[in-house]
Design a protein around this motif. Structure first.
Motif, mmCIF file in Angstrom:
data_model
loop_
_atom_site.group_PDB
_atom_site.id
_atom_site.type_symbol
_atom_site.label_atom_id
_atom_site.label_comp_id
_atom_site.label_asym_id
_atom_site.label_seq_id
_atom_site.Cartn_x
_atom_site.Cartn_y
_atom_site.Cartn_z
ATOM 1 N N SER A 1 -8.313 14.059 -0.726
ATOM 2 C CA SER A 1 -8.581 13.059 -1.748
ATOM 3 C C SER A 1 -9.248 13.715 -2.956
ATOM 4 C CB SER A 1 -9.477 11.948 -1.196
ATOM 5 O OG SER A 1 -10.677 12.484 -0.665
ATOM 6 N N TYR A 2 -10.022 14.768 -2.732
ATOM 7 C CA TYR A 2 -10.714 15.434 -3.837
ATOM 8 C C TYR A 2 -9.724 15.930 -4.879
ATOM 9 C CZ TYR A 2 -13.481 18.884 -6.396
ATOM 10 O OH TYR A 2 -14.079 19.606 -7.396
ATOM 11 N N GLU A 3 -8.651 16.588 -4.435
ATOM 12 C CA GLU A 3 -7.660 17.132 -5.364
ATOM 13 C C GLU A 3 -6.978 16.010 -6.148
ATOM 14 O OE1 GLU A 3 -7.150 20.247 -6.082
ATOM 15 O OE2 GLU A 3 -8.600 20.966 -4.597
ATOM 16 N N ILE A 4 -6.643 14.940 -5.462
ATOM 17 C CA ILE A 4 -5.992 13.804 -6.131
ATOM 18 C C ILE A 4 -6.934 13.185 -7.148
ATOM 19 C CG2 ILE A 4 -4.802 11.596 -5.791
ATOM 20 C CD1 ILE A 4 -4.410 12.379 -2.859
ATOM 21 N N ASN A 5 -8.178 13.001 -6.752
ATOM 22 C CA ASN A 5 -9.162 12.367 -7.641
ATOM 23 C C ASN A 5 -9.362 13.169 -8.924
ATOM 24 O OD1 ASN A 5 -9.473 10.563 -5.548
ATOM 25 N ND2 ASN A 5 -11.474 11.332 -4.893
ATOM 26 N N ILE A 6 -9.496 14.472 -8.784
ATOM 27 C CA ILE A 6 -9.723 15.332 -9.951
ATOM 28 C C ILE A 6 -8.546 15.264 -10.920
ATOM 29 C CG2 ILE A 6 -9.802 17.751 -10.684
ATOM 30 C CD1 ILE A 6 -12.501 16.808 -9.926
ATOM 31 N N LYS A 7 -7.324 15.343 -10.406
ATOM 32 C CA LYS A 7 -6.136 15.290 -11.270
ATOM 33 C C LYS A 7 -6.082 13.975 -12.041
ATOM 34 C CE LYS A 7 -3.122 18.299 -8.522
ATOM 35 N NZ LYS A 7 -1.891 18.352 -7.686
ATOM 36 N N ASP B 1 -10.923 10.019 1.743
ATOM 37 C CA ASP B 1 -9.692 10.025 2.542
ATOM 38 C C ASP B 1 -9.485 8.678 3.209
ATOM 39 O OD1 ASP B 1 -9.577 12.649 1.802
ATOM 40 O OD2 ASP B 1 -9.672 13.485 3.830
ATOM 41 N N LYS B 2 -10.547 8.072 3.680
ATOM 42 C CA LYS B 2 -10.452 6.785 4.357
ATOM 43 C C LYS B 2 -9.930 5.711 3.401
ATOM 44 C CE LYS B 2 -13.067 3.576 7.297
ATOM 45 N NZ LYS B 2 -12.584 2.353 6.664
ATOM 46 N N ASP B 3 -10.379 5.740 2.151
ATOM 47 C CA ASP B 3 -9.891 4.766 1.164
ATOM 48 C C ASP B 3 -8.370 4.863 1.025
ATOM 49 O OD1 ASP B 3 -12.449 3.787 0.538
ATOM 50 O OD2 ASP B 3 -12.768 5.378 -0.941
ATOM 51 N N TYR B 4 -7.877 6.099 0.971
ATOM 52 C CA TYR B 4 -6.432 6.297 0.835
ATOM 53 C C TYR B 4 -5.698 5.829 2.094
ATOM 54 C CZ TYR B 4 -6.896 8.974 -3.498
ATOM 55 O OH TYR B 4 -7.145 9.348 -4.796
ATOM 56 N N ASN B 5 -6.186 6.215 3.253
ATOM 57 C CA ASN B 5 -5.525 5.847 4.514
ATOM 58 C C ASN B 5 -5.505 4.341 4.738
ATOM 59 O OD1 ASN B 5 -4.802 8.442 5.426
ATOM 60 N ND2 ASN B 5 -6.893 8.821 6.181
ATOM 61 N N ASP B 6 -6.603 3.681 4.378
ATOM 62 C CA ASP B 6 -6.707 2.235 4.590
ATOM 63 C C ASP B 6 -5.834 1.431 3.636
ATOM 64 O OD1 ASP B 6 -8.513 2.756 6.561
ATOM 65 O OD2 ASP B 6 -10.291 2.146 5.417
ATOM 66 N N SER B 7 -5.311 2.077 2.597
ATOM 67 C CA SER B 7 -4.572 1.352 1.559
ATOM 68 C C SER B 7 -3.101 1.742 1.500
ATOM 69 C CB SER B 7 -5.229 1.590 0.188
ATOM 70 O OG SER B 7 -6.578 1.176 0.211
ATOM 71 N N GLY B 8 -2.574 2.245 2.604
ATOM 72 C CA GLY B 8 -1.150 2.559 2.674
ATOM 73 C C GLY B 8 -0.756 3.797 1.914
ATOM 74 N N MET B 9 -1.711 4.701 1.660
ATOM 75 C CA MET B 9 -1.434 5.884 0.840
ATOM 76 C C MET B 9 -1.662 7.171 1.626
ATOM 77 S SD MET B 9 -3.307 4.264 -2.508
ATOM 78 C CE MET B 9 -3.199 5.685 -3.578
ATOM 79 N N SER B 10 -1.508 7.107 2.942
ATOM 80 C CA SER B 10 -1.738 8.298 3.757
ATOM 81 C C SER B 10 -0.715 9.390 3.479
ATOM 82 C CB SER B 10 -1.716 7.930 5.243
ATOM 83 O OG SER B 10 -0.481 7.314 5.589
ATOM 84 N N ASP B 11 0.533 8.989 3.142
ATOM 85 C CA ASP B 11 1.558 10.005 2.858
ATOM 86 C C ASP B 11 1.226 10.777 1.578
ATOM 87 O OD1 ASP B 11 1.965 7.636 1.470
ATOM 88 O OD2 ASP B 11 4.146 7.824 1.401
ATOM 89 N N LEU B 12 0.593 10.104 0.602
ATOM 90 C CA LEU B 12 0.140 10.801 -0.597
ATOM 91 C C LEU B 12 -0.955 11.798 -0.237
ATOM 92 C CD1 LEU B 12 -0.032 11.279 -3.656
ATOM 93 C CD2 LEU B 12 -1.565 9.298 -3.789
ATOM 94 N N LEU B 13 -1.838 11.383 0.635
ATOM 95 C CA LEU B 13 -2.932 12.253 1.070
ATOM 96 C C LEU B 13 -2.379 13.493 1.771
ATOM 97 C CD1 LEU B 13 -6.014 11.973 0.863
ATOM 98 C CD2 LEU B 13 -6.013 11.019 3.169
ATOM 99 N N ASN B 14 -1.344 13.305 2.555
ATOM 100 C CA ASN B 14 -0.731 14.440 3.258
ATOM 101 C C ASN B 14 -0.102 15.434 2.283
ATOM 102 O OD1 ASN B 14 -1.429 13.369 5.735
ATOM 103 N ND2 ASN B 14 0.509 12.275 5.987
ATOM 104 N N LEU B 15 0.483 14.898 1.195
ATOM 105 C CA LEU B 15 1.113 15.763 0.206
ATOM 106 C C LEU B 15 0.084 16.602 -0.538
ATOM 107 C CD1 LEU B 15 3.788 13.394 -1.393
ATOM 108 C CD2 LEU B 15 4.249 15.447 -0.054
ATOM 109 N N GLY C 1 7.104 3.839 2.557
ATOM 110 C CA GLY C 1 7.008 5.179 2.020
ATOM 111 C C GLY C 1 7.443 5.253 0.570
ATOM 112 N N CYS C 2 6.784 6.116 -0.202
ATOM 113 C CA CYS C 2 7.078 6.241 -1.640
ATOM 114 C C CYS C 2 7.532 7.658 -1.955
ATOM 115 C CB CYS C 2 5.827 5.945 -2.476
ATOM 116 S SG CYS C 2 5.268 4.258 -2.401
ATOM 117 N N SER C 3 8.269 7.762 -3.043
ATOM 118 C CA SER C 3 8.542 9.057 -3.637
ATOM 119 C C SER C 3 7.451 9.289 -4.673
ATOM 120 C CB SER C 3 9.927 9.064 -4.297
ATOM 121 O OG SER C 3 10.160 10.285 -4.958
ATOM 122 N N TRP C 4 6.484 10.114 -4.330
ATOM 123 C CA TRP C 4 5.252 10.201 -5.118
ATOM 124 C C TRP C 4 5.434 11.086 -6.354
ATOM 125 C CZ3 TRP C 4 1.532 6.856 -4.710
ATOM 126 C CH2 TRP C 4 1.334 6.198 -3.502
#
Length: 642
Positions: free
Chosen positions: A331-337, A313-327, A285-288
């Motif tokens: 994935s759309y919001e993260i990608n745009i930022k 979303d699958k790209d994020y989940n498959d790469s250990g970044m599901s907690d970022l996705l939950n925050l 887990g990371c402090s994002w």
């Protein structure tokens, strides 16, 4: 007591909380410090504690010592402790790791010379307690000599402590790839990469000895305690391979994984590629933070070979970044930022765009005409590292000052200086240039340049620099040759920074009162000049930061001929057209003595102009791969907040 169960040194207790966290990836204990200075001081403390502990019991302390740039600050601190805190070396016995072969003890490149220069001549160690492999023994005697070296270590009860550095091949001592884990002290043929890394000290790889005498892997691993030092980004790749990789003779330092009391002591740059540092989301887990998210998304885009805006979303989940996705919910919001942040780093106006909203630009619009200082450690780093940006700043009407921090004289080959002297004498022979010719012809491989030869070489580089700055349209009175005193030793080894160096830097900043400073942030320079030039700038900024004219000064760091900023680090990316790429190349060509077999090539065989062009094109390609606009090339900068 079994080696595996021994309690590690108290060095661990010195680290700030949270600096070390073992992960499933790491197989060697390690401690990370902010700077090599901090790490070196703590290592010196451990050594001094061991010396005192043994002395209190009436016992000798047997140290295995290393050479090279890594341990220098450790030795400086031990010398300080001896002078100021009464640390005695009267009970210390030392065995050095290695020595070039053949090598005379008095040669300035010998490790015998190095150890006396940095440690032995400044402490109270008994000469009979110093053991350094002898590079003068005959070839017929080497095997017997190496056996006797091993026997002396055994007679002293073995090594209590072994200090190590690490080479880019993963060598410890001179145990090159292929060394056996049971190897003892012996002669060895040096790897080509090892010789290339030593080339600057010997003024050319052709002058580096091909062989050495070294303690073996077994000899090193028999030490009761081992500390390996690793400083700087040049060591990051081999550090990761050693700490996280499998044990292999191809990376001899990995044998230390089997030692129960070994610690790697690193600065942040050397530790940068460790998984928990580089990609912590793969560990747990990371402090994002905003910056970590930006880094992770650009990493994911490149890892998946997909533009940022196409990540799912699958790209994020498959790469250990599901907690970022939950925050972030999607994935759309993260990608745009992330996309917008990258897009806002791109600007064709490195000095700011006049009469334009600058909230989404890396530089301020005002003042529209800025005073700018470009600090260049050597007399060609300005055009190599930011020639396109330099050209654009001039074209956009800013007042540009170039400040060459050092003369760069040691990088001029003897034959270049000889050519100039002979041309001058062909017009009319003078005692001055006749002496230059005589000094160069009389010089041996071990001699420093005379003061007169250094002056000629420095003036050659000045003339080349003026050729390039005039090509870009800079008036000569805006070109400043600082000749910082720390550099002017005539040797690879430089003097420590002094108040004179700082005063010169302060003066030029106070004179120009810049709105922008550009400076080299490349710490991978193989002979350290970039690092020192950056340190003296930072010290000047610290001292001047409260001056009224510094309130409106921004500092941008470029990188030199060895590395580029990582894509997630870049805060300003200046695109270059194909025409500007050619103009930059031509400016570099004015530095003729640094073409066609430059003296300090480093590990990269390409000429500097080729390195720079390909690096700039690669940066532009990365932006394109991430889904942004396509440019011929880009120069990259990071802002330094002082």
């Amino acid at each position: 007591m079994d080696m595996k169960t021994k309690t590690r040194s108290s060095l661990i207790s010195y680290q700030p909380a949270g600096q070390f966290e073992e992960t499933r990836f790491e197989k060697i204990h390690n401690v990370i410090f902010d700077t090599s200075q901090q790490g070196s001081i703590e290592v010196a403390k451990e050594i001094s504690n061991l010396i005192r502990e043994r002395a209190s019991k009436g016992q000798n302390c047997v140290l295995g010592l290393a050479t090279g740039s890594s341990p220098i600050k450790v030795y400086e601190e031990l010398v300080r402790m001896h002078r100021e805190e009464g640390l005695s070396f009267s009970n210390v016995v030392t065995f050095n790791l290695d020595e070039y072969y053949p090598m005379e003890k008095g040669n300035i490149q010998s490790y015998h010379y190095f150890m006396h220069q940095h440690l032995f001549d400044h402490v109270d160690i008994a000469p009979g307690n110093i053991h350094i492999p002898d590079g003068t023994v005959s070839i017929e005697e080497i095997k017997e000599y190496c056996r006797s070296y091993e026997k002396k270590i055994e007679e002293e009860g073995g090594l209590d402590f072994q200090l190590l550095g690490i080479g880019r091949t993963g060598h410890i001592g001179f145990n090159e790839p292929g060394s056996h884990h049971n190897s003892a002290t012996r002669d060895i043929t040096l790897d080509h990469i090892t010789r290339v890394d030593a080339a600057s000290a010997f003024k050319g790889v052709e002058n580096v000895p091909r062989k050495a005498i070294t303690m073996g892997i077994s000899t090193i691993r028999n030490a009761k305690r081992i500390i390996l030092l690793a400083w700087g980004q040049n060591k990051a790749e081999v550090v990761k391979a050693t700490i996280e990789g499998e044990i292999s003779s191809e990376v001899p330092a990995t044998y230390l994984q089997e030692h129960g009391n070994a610690t790697f002591v690193m600065d942040k740059e050397a530790a940068a590629q460790l998984t928990r540092i580089d990609t912590p989301w793969l560990v747990g887990g990371c402090s994002w933070t905003e910056d970590l998210t930006h880094k992770a998304v650009t990493w994911l885009s490149m890892a998946k070979a997909k533009p940022i805006l196409q990540l799912t979303d699958k790209d994020y989940n498959d790469s250990g970044m599901s907690d970022l996705l939950n925050l972030e919910l999607s994935s759309y919001e993260i990608n745009i930022k992330t996309f917008n942040r990258l897009q806002h780093t791109i600007t064709g106006w490195p000095g700011g765009k006049p009469n334009a909203a600058d909230s989404n630009r890396p530089e301020r619009a005002e003042p529209t005409k800025k005073r700018v200082i470009i600090f260049s450690p050597h007399p060609d780093d300005d055009v190599i590292s930011m020639g396109g940006t330099f050209d654009r700043l001039v074209a956009q009407g800013h007042e540009i000052h170039i400040a060459y921090q050092t003369s760069g004289n040691i990088a001029v080959a003897d034959h270049e200086a000889l050519k100039v002297a002979e041309v001058a004498n062909s017009i009319g022979e003078t005692p001055l240039f006749s002496k230059v010719i005589k000094d160069i012809q009389a010089k041996t491989g071990e001699d420093f340049d005379s003061e007169l030869v250094r002056k000629v070489k420095g003036n050659i580089r000045r003339a080349e620099s003026l050729g390039a700055t005039r090509y870009f349209g800079i008036p000569d009175e805006q070109v400043h040759f600082l000749d910082l005193p720390f550099y002017e030793t005539g040797a690879i080894k430089k003097s420590p920074l002094s108040e004179k160096d700082i005063a010169i830097m302060n003066n030029i900043i106070e004179e120009v009162r810049p709105h922008q400073i550009f400076a080299a942030g490349d710490l991978a320079d193989p002979h350290g000049t970039h690092r020192v030039c950056l340190e003296v700038l930072f010290e000047s900024l610290r001292r001047l930061k409260d001056e009224f004219f510094m309130k409106d000064c921004w500092v941008w760091l470029y990188r030199g001929a060895w590395h580029e900023w990582e894509i997630h680090e870049i805060e300003m990316a200046v695109p270059m057209s194909p025409e500007q790429v050619l103009r930059k190349r031509k400016a570099i060509f004015y530095h003729q003595t640094q073409k066609d077999g430059v003296m300090f090539q480093g590990e990269d065989p390409r000429e500097f102009w080729v390195r720079a062009e390909e690096r700039n094109k690669e940066t532009a390609h990365k932006y394109q791969t991430l889904g942004l606009a396509s440019y011929a090339a880009m120069e990259a900068f990071v802002r330094y907040h002082f």
